[in-house]
Scaffold this motif. Sequence first.
Motif, PDB file in Angstrom:
ATOM      1  N   ALA A   1       0.814  -1.219   0.000  1.00  6.64           N
ATOM      2  CA  ALA A   1       0.000   0.000   0.000  1.00  6.64           C
ATOM      3  C   ALA A   1       0.847   1.270   0.000  1.00  6.64           C
ATOM      4  CB  ALA A   1      -0.942  -0.003   1.197  1.00  6.64           C
TER       5      ALA A   1
ATOM      6  N   ASP B   1       4.199   3.278  -4.615  1.00  7.91           N
ATOM      7  CA  ASP B   1       3.464   3.989  -5.661  1.00  7.91           C
ATOM      8  C   ASP B   1       3.441   3.238  -6.985  1.00  7.91           C
ATOM      9  OD1 ASP B   1       2.726   6.106  -4.048  1.00  7.91           O
ATOM     10  OD2 ASP B   1       4.455   7.322  -4.596  1.00  7.91           O
TER      11      ASP B   1
ATOM     12  N   LEU C   1       2.585   0.533  -8.871  1.00 11.77           N
ATOM     13  CA  LEU C   1       1.735  -0.662  -8.803  1.00 11.77           C
ATOM     14  C   LEU C   1       2.309  -1.842  -9.572  1.00 11.77           C
ATOM     15  CD1 LEU C   1      -1.849   0.817  -9.320  1.00 11.77           C
ATOM     16  CD2 LEU C   1      -0.809   0.041  -7.198  1.00 11.77           C
TER      17      LEU C   1
ATOM     18  N   TRP D   1       4.487  -4.471  -7.654  1.00 15.92           N
ATOM     19  CA  TRP D   1       3.977  -5.226  -6.515  1.00 15.92           C
ATOM     20  C   TRP D   1       4.323  -6.705  -6.591  1.00 15.92           C
ATOM     21  CZ3 TRP D   1      -1.546  -3.503  -4.722  1.00 15.92           C
ATOM     22  CH2 TRP D   1      -1.484  -2.190  -4.224  1.00 15.92           C
TER      23      TRP D   1
ATOM     24  N   ALA E   1      -4.443  -4.465  -0.388  1.00 14.86           N
ATOM     25  CA  ALA E   1      -3.483  -3.358  -0.522  1.00 14.86           C
ATOM     26  C   ALA E   1      -4.018  -2.303  -1.491  1.00 14.86           C
ATOM     27  CB  ALA E   1      -2.136  -3.888  -0.983  1.00 14.86           C
ATOM     28  N   GLN E   2      -4.728  -2.744  -2.518  1.00 14.74           N
ATOM     29  CA  GLN E   2      -5.281  -1.809  -3.501  1.00 14.74           C
ATOM     30  C   GLN E   2      -6.183  -0.780  -2.839  1.00 14.74           C
ATOM     31  OE1 GLN E   2      -7.196  -2.824  -7.593  1.00 14.74           O
ATOM     32  NE2 GLN E   2      -8.817  -2.997  -6.059  1.00 14.74           N
TER      33      GLN E   2
ATOM     34  N   TRP F   1      -4.040   1.590  -0.875  1.00  8.53           N
ATOM     35  CA  TRP F   1      -3.249   2.409  -1.799  1.00  8.53           C
ATOM     36  C   TRP F   1      -4.106   3.539  -2.370  1.00  8.53           C
ATOM     37  CZ3 TRP F   1      -3.482   3.710  -6.964  1.00  8.53           C
ATOM     38  CH2 TRP F   1      -2.322   4.221  -7.548  1.00  8.53           C
TER      39      TRP F   1
ATOM     40  N   ARG G   1      -4.810   6.151   0.240  1.00  7.94           N
ATOM     41  CA  ARG G   1      -3.593   6.940   0.499  1.00  7.94           C
ATOM     42  C   ARG G   1      -3.366   7.952  -0.615  1.00  7.94           C
ATOM     43  NH1 ARG G   1       1.693   6.768  -1.202  1.00  7.94           N
ATOM     44  NH2 ARG G   1       1.469   4.750  -2.213  1.00  7.94           N
ATOM     45  N   LYS G   2      -3.464   7.506  -1.862  1.00  6.82           N
ATOM     46  CA  LYS G   2      -3.223   8.405  -2.994  1.00  6.82           C
ATOM     47  C   LYS G   2      -4.243   9.554  -3.001  1.00  6.82           C
ATOM     48  CE  LYS G   2      -0.435   7.707  -5.842  1.00  6.82           C
ATOM     49  NZ  LYS G   2       0.918   8.252  -5.937  1.00  6.82           N
TER      50      LYS G   2
END
Length: 164
Positions: free
Chosen positions: A9, A12, A14, A17, A36-37, A40, A43-44
Amino acid sequence: MEELIKKLALIDELETWKEYSQDFSPQDKKLAFERAQTLWIARKVSENTLYVHPDVISDLQRQSWIPNDLQKRMIWASVLVSAEGVRSRERFKSIKNSLINRYGRDWWEDVYKRQKPAFAAKERIRKQIASNGAAVNMLIENTHLFGEAARDQITSALSMVPKW
């Protein structure tokens, strides 16, 4: 597994991963990637580095940060425009090949056409932050009024990105 999810996560890129999950079973990888997606994406959005329309962000939030197919295309366009530096061209080609292999050429073409407005929004946000100066950026971070004004400018920039 939780450690892998948290680690992914925070990455940046992707497309990298899979490199971090080589020691896991396919089922565990799939579960880790899905969990995690969502982290992520959240967060973004909180960092203002997911270049999608504000309505799409609202939809993602209502969907618990789980994107549908169209939203995934928008997210990949945002990932493409976020690639900077000496490896950006190589990274672009890697992402392109990966998306074509996974989803097909039509899917990739849709992602590709979405990157131009996402790039315009990213540049507008970047220029606004750069033009503010250190003192104004500190006010933005530490005051509600200036913070709201900055969020309005970010929302305005992201509104340039199509929501369909």
